[in-house]
Structures are given as structure tokens and as C-alpha cells.
Scaffold this motif. Sequence first.
Motif, short mmCIF file in Angstrom:
data_model
loop_
_atom_site.label_atom_id
_atom_site.label_comp_id
_atom_site.label_asym_id
_atom_site.label_seq_id
_atom_site.Cartn_x
_atom_site.Cartn_y
_atom_site.Cartn_z
N LEU A 102 0.83 -1.20 0.00
CA LEU A 102 0.00 0.00 0.00
C LEU A 102 0.87 1.26 0.00
CD1 LEU A 102 -2.78 1.27 0.10
CD2 LEU A 102 -2.75 1.03 2.59
N ARG A 103 1.98 1.23 0.72
CA ARG A 103 2.88 2.38 0.72
C ARG A 103 3.40 2.64 -0.69
NH1 ARG A 103 5.68 0.92 4.64
NH2 ARG A 103 4.61 2.18 6.21
N ALA A 104 3.79 1.58 -1.39
CA ALA A 104 4.26 1.73 -2.77
C ALA A 104 3.14 2.20 -3.68
CB ALA A 104 4.85 0.41 -3.26
N TRP A 105 1.93 1.68 -3.46
CA TRP A 105 0.78 2.06 -4.29
C TRP A 105 0.50 3.56 -4.15
CZ3 TRP A 105 -2.92 -1.24 -6.92
CH2 TRP A 105 -4.03 -0.54 -7.43
N LEU A 106 0.44 4.05 -2.93
CA LEU A 106 0.12 5.47 -2.71
C LEU A 106 1.26 6.38 -3.18
CD1 LEU A 106 -1.62 5.26 0.78
CD2 LEU A 106 -2.69 5.52 -1.48
N GLN A 107 2.49 5.90 -3.07
CA GLN A 107 3.61 6.68 -3.61
C GLN A 107 3.50 6.80 -5.12
OE1 GLN A 107 6.55 8.14 -1.71
NE2 GLN A 107 6.12 9.24 -3.60
N ALA A 108 3.05 5.73 -5.77
CA ALA A 108 2.91 5.73 -7.23
C ALA A 108 1.69 6.51 -7.70
CB ALA A 108 2.84 4.29 -7.74
N SER A 109 0.80 6.88 -6.79
CA SER A 109 -0.41 7.60 -7.18
C SER A 109 -0.15 9.04 -7.57
CB SER A 109 -1.43 7.57 -6.03
OG SER A 109 -0.99 8.40 -4.96
N GLY A 110 0.97 9.61 -7.14
CA GLY A 110 1.26 11.01 -7.41
C GLY A 110 0.58 11.98 -6.48
N LEU A 111 -0.19 11.46 -5.52
CA LEU A 111 -0.91 12.33 -4.59
C LEU A 111 0.02 12.93 -3.54
CD1 LEU A 111 -4.12 10.18 -3.92
CD2 LEU A 111 -3.92 12.21 -5.40
N PHE A 112 1.11 12.23 -3.24
CA PHE A 112 1.97 12.61 -2.11
C PHE A 112 3.42 12.69 -2.58
CE2 PHE A 112 -1.59 9.98 -0.66
CZ PHE A 112 -2.26 10.90 0.13
N SER A 113 4.14 13.66 -2.00
CA SER A 113 5.55 13.77 -2.33
C SER A 113 6.34 12.61 -1.74
CB SER A 113 6.11 15.10 -1.83
OG SER A 113 5.95 15.21 -0.42
N ALA A 114 5.84 12.05 -0.63
CA ALA A 114 6.45 10.87 -0.01
C ALA A 114 5.41 10.19 0.87
CB ALA A 114 7.68 11.26 0.81
N VAL A 115 5.52 8.88 0.97
CA VAL A 115 4.68 8.09 1.88
C VAL A 115 5.65 7.38 2.81
CG1 VAL A 115 2.93 6.30 2.09
CG2 VAL A 115 2.94 7.79 0.08
N VAL A 116 5.67 7.82 4.07
CA VAL A 116 6.71 7.37 4.99
C VAL A 116 6.13 6.44 6.05
CG1 VAL A 116 8.06 9.45 4.61
CG2 VAL A 116 6.41 9.40 6.48
N ALA A 117 7.04 5.76 6.74
CA ALA A 117 6.68 4.82 7.81
C ALA A 117 6.95 5.47 9.16
CB ALA A 117 7.49 3.54 7.66
N PRO A 118 6.35 4.93 10.23
CA PRO A 118 6.66 5.43 11.57
C PRO A 118 8.17 5.40 11.84
CG PRO A 118 4.77 3.99 11.66
CD PRO A 118 5.31 3.89 10.26
N GLY A 119 8.66 6.45 12.51
CA GLY A 119 10.09 6.56 12.76
C GLY A 119 10.78 7.51 11.83
N SER A 120 10.06 7.98 10.79
CA SER A 120 10.66 8.95 9.87
C SER A 120 10.94 10.26 10.59
CB SER A 120 9.71 9.19 8.69
OG SER A 120 10.16 10.28 7.90
N ARG A 121 11.99 10.96 10.16
CA ARG A 121 12.31 12.26 10.74
C ARG A 121 11.38 13.36 10.24
NH1 ARG A 121 18.95 12.67 10.84
NH2 ARG A 121 19.32 10.86 12.20
N LEU A 122 10.66 13.07 9.17
CA LEU A 122 9.71 14.05 8.67
C LEU A 122 8.53 14.18 9.63
CD1 LEU A 122 9.63 13.02 4.90
CD2 LEU A 122 10.85 14.94 5.92
N GLU A 123 7.86 15.30 9.56
CA GLU A 123 6.65 15.53 10.35
C GLU A 123 5.49 15.73 9.38
OE1 GLU A 123 7.19 18.69 13.10
OE2 GLU A 123 8.75 17.65 14.25
N PRO A 124 4.97 14.64 8.84
CA PRO A 124 3.93 14.74 7.82
C PRO A 124 2.63 15.31 8.39
CG PRO A 124 4.24 12.47 8.45
CD PRO A 124 5.32 13.23 9.13
N PRO A 125 1.95 16.15 7.62
CA PRO A 125 0.68 16.69 8.11
C PRO A 125 -0.46 15.68 8.05
CG PRO A 125 1.12 17.47 5.89
CD PRO A 125 2.33 16.71 6.31
#
Length: 207
Positions: A102-125
Motif C-alpha cells: 500500500l505504501r508503494a501504491w500510494l507513492q505511485a499515485s502522485g498524490l503525495f511527495s512521499a509516503v513514509v513509515a513510523p520513525g521517519s524524521r519528517l513531520e507529515p501533516p
Amino acid sequence: MKAVAARAMRRRLLLALPVALAGCSVLPDRPNVPVRRYVLAPRRPAVVPPRRGAPVLLLRRVRGVPGLQDLGLRLQRADGAYEILPYEEWIAPPADLIEPALRAWLQASGLFSAVVAPGSRLEPPLVLELQLTVLEAAPAAGEARAALAGVLMREERLSARVLAPFEVTGTAPLAAEADAPAMAAAMSAALAAACTRLEGVLAPFAR
């Protein structure tokens, strides 16, 4: 002398016992049937590059409801009862397989600049929490089924706001006489259909 002779006789009987047992097994014969394992990895048919300024999405761990935590393929019989097929298994628990797919699917959708997992340093909204609620083959009904339920949230440092609770479903055709490999393929196709619908739910919040 009699005591010595008695001990010698007991020793001979004990030594002969394993030989006697070997010739008369008390365990039932078990068939040596190899286990077949299947991959559950729906893939988006096309990859769309993300637009500039697309948000980051955090996908939390996907969980399976009780009954969908087994490795065995799940079959709904014609009478409506369920069974787990023996010797026919996913390579890992279905929810564990769905998460990276699902992470790969949503990344390939073009909707998001990145689809990250828990533990990422990013603070996604945007944060997505979901669970697998249905994954089954129903050859008597002529289909395989999959369903995902969860919630999309907007998270800030000290608060979280629910944007969209959802439940999405998908089906794929399945012949009544389908074998286990065909069932596994149909369940993967049904999950792909559910992922397509989930993408539609998320699209308005990614703009």
C-alpha cells in the motif's frame, strides 16, 4: 545367582523393547504434503509523478482483524461458513504484506511527495491508520473480496483532527472450480480494487 540371572533377563528385555516398538508404530501415518506459499502484492498499473508541493503522508502499521492474522488462505464455503485452507499460505500475515504494498501504491499515485513509515524524521501533516477487515475467496459466489477500514487524520504537534473515516471494498471474479493459486491471485486483485478506491478517498485531501 538367581538375582544376577533375573537382572540379566531384565536387561535383555529392555534392550529388545525399542526393536519391538520400531516394528509396531503407535503413531498414525501423516501425509508429507508440501506447503504452497503466495505473495500478496497488488501493484498500481501506472506510476504518476507527484506534483510540486504535494503533502507527505505517514502510513502507520496496518493491522488485521481477528480471523485475518493467520497465514492460511481464507475460504468462504457455499453454506456461508469459513475455513482456512491447509497447506495453502501467504508468505507472511496478510496485514504485514499489505503495508509495504500500500505504501508503494500510494507513492505511485502522485498524490503525495512521499509516503513514509513510523520513525521517519519528517513531520507529515497527514496520517493514515487502517486495518484489513476482509480478505477471502468465495468461489461459490464467483468472487474474491477485500476490504480496508480506517481514518485519515491531520496531525499537529499537540493535536489531531479526523478528516475522513472510511471503509473501502474491492472484488475480483473467481471461478467456482478455482484452485488455491487462482484464489490467491483473485484476492490480490480484489485488494488492488480496494486500494484504487482508497486512493479516491484520499485524493481530495492531497490537493
